[in-house]
Design an enzyme around this catalytic site. Structure first.
Site, PDB file in Angstrom:
ATOM      1  CG  ASP A  75     -19.927  -0.290  -0.405  1.00  0.00           C
ATOM      2  OD1 ASP A  75     -18.779  -0.467   0.021  1.00  0.00           O
ATOM      3  OD2 ASP A  75     -20.844   0.199   0.288  1.00  0.00           O
ATOM      4  CD  GLU A 137     -17.516   2.868   4.394  1.00  0.00           C
ATOM      5  OE1 GLU A 137     -17.195   3.641   5.318  1.00  0.00           O
ATOM      6  OE2 GLU A 137     -18.041   3.270   3.328  1.00  0.00           O
TER       7      GLU A 137
END
Length: 387
Positions: A75, A137
């Site tokens: 991400d 994350e």
């Protein structure tokens, strides 16, 4: 045989997927899974609750314990409101830099890790390599724990984890833990001329925020432990970054919401600090209810991840220093998934290409020289695992 892809070409493909944390990452995961499958590498998914996202892990080499785990996240942060010179979803080279969202944080490392697994499969290795690619994350290291748990259960146990967050290829042996709370203070509205009969949510919230100020001042005044002294600042910090509430200047505020963030030095935990904040909030809430029974304080847990503590004779540190030649001392105050791997019993360090100062910025970039240094690191790693 699949068409060979260079690390640069892999990075180009990864950047093209707009995997902002609020959105699905499945298009990228599909591509990575296909890339590995074409090279004879089996990949396994670990889904989120609604199956809109997935982490992915893979193993190359003999089915024996002792693997080196290459850990990255898929991400990235949003680009809205940022002034970009070029398309953030197109890898663009200018002046020795590779521009694009996630080039630095951390698709550059992801691309190198995928290239390393392909090379290890082709070369043949005696010591296995494993890939760990997480999601979410950037919003609190939310996607890694289930993946780590499944890897530990289903794969031969890895022994050294390299988390490739940008460190300019220096070996980071410690970082702070992190956590976040959302606090909702509910007051009781009255006209401000009779404010003593009401409960002002904003003014009550200010007392909790001042608790954060006082704890920061106390931390700054105390002699830090040996491990805490490695960090800047060398104490656990409490931070409030957003606040909103109130209706009008002449009404005691009915609602106030604010966030509370903790960055805990190794040896202290976010959970302990959250409990201390909760105790302060409950004492204040009792005072508020003494004025009006509807007053209340609600606290919600947003995220939490553990610190990475420097290891004594840690295998991951020894491996990373051997491959980079870096013998310096480096810890950081931001958090990574390395602490989660360590908490699960793995030896872990942070070491990856790029500079954290470029992360999340408009015109985010990864220097070509750093990308090449990362690829040299991966080639040396594969050679060592093959030897």
């Amino acid at each position: 045989m699949p068409s060979p892809l260079t690390p640069r070409q892999i990075l180009e493909r990864l950047v093209a997927f707009p995997t902002v944390s609020r959105d699905s990452n499945l298009a990228l995961v599909d591509w990575v899974e296909e890339f590995l499958d074409e090279r004879g590498i089996a990949a396994h998914r670990v889904w989120n609750a609604d199956r809109t996202k997935a982490a992915l892990y893979a193993h190359v080499g003999p089915e024996v314990e002792g693997a080196v785990v290459l850990s990255g996240h898929s991400d990235v942060v949003p680009v809205e409101g940022q002034d970009w010179t070029s398309d953030p979803w197109t890898l663009t080279e200018r002046d020795g830099r590779l521009y694009g969202r996630g080039t630095c944080d951390m698709k550059g490392f992801d691309a190198l890790a995928l290239a390393a697994l392909a090379l290890a499969q082709e070369r043949g290795v005696k010591r296995p390599l494993q890939l760990a690619l997480s999601f979410d994350e950037e919003v609190g290291c939310l996607g890694a724990p289930a993946m780590i748990e499944e890897m530990a259960r289903c794969l031969p146990r890895g022994r050294a984890v390299i988390v490739g967050e940008p460190s300019r290829m220096r070996v980071v042996t410690g970082h702070k833990g992190g956590g976040g709370l959302l606090c909702h203070v509910q007051g009781h509205e009255v006209h401000s001329s009779i404010m003593h009969r009401g409960v002002n949510a904003i003014m009550s919230a200010a007392r909790l925020i001042d608790w954060a100020n006082r704890r920061n001042a106390e931390g700054a005044a105390v002699q830090p432990s040996e491990v805490a002294a490695l960090f800047d600042p060398p104490w656990t910090t409490v931070h409030v970054g957003t606040i909103r509430g109130g209706t009008a200047g002449n009404i005691t505020a009915r609602d106030c919401r604010f966030d509370v963030g903790f960055r805990a030095v190794p040896g202290e935990t976010v959970e302990e600090w959250a409990a201390a904040f909760e105790a302060e909030a409950r004492a204040l809430e009792a005072e508020m209810k003494g004025i009006h029974p509807d007053a209340a304080i609600t606290i919600g847990w947003l995220f939490g991840y553990p610190s990475l503590r420097p290891e004594e004779a840690g295998e991951a540190e020894a491996l990373a220093r051997r491959l980079t030649g870096d013998n310096g001392s480096m810890v950081v105050s931001y958090g990574t998934e390395a602490g989660q791997f360590q908490a699960a019993g793995y030896s872990a360090v942070v070491c990856g290409p790029g500079d954290i100062a470029q992360a999340h910025q408009p015109d985010e970039y990864l220097e070509v020289a750093q990308f090449e240094a990362g690829w040299s690191f991966m080639r040396r790693l594969v050679e060592e695992c093959a030897g």
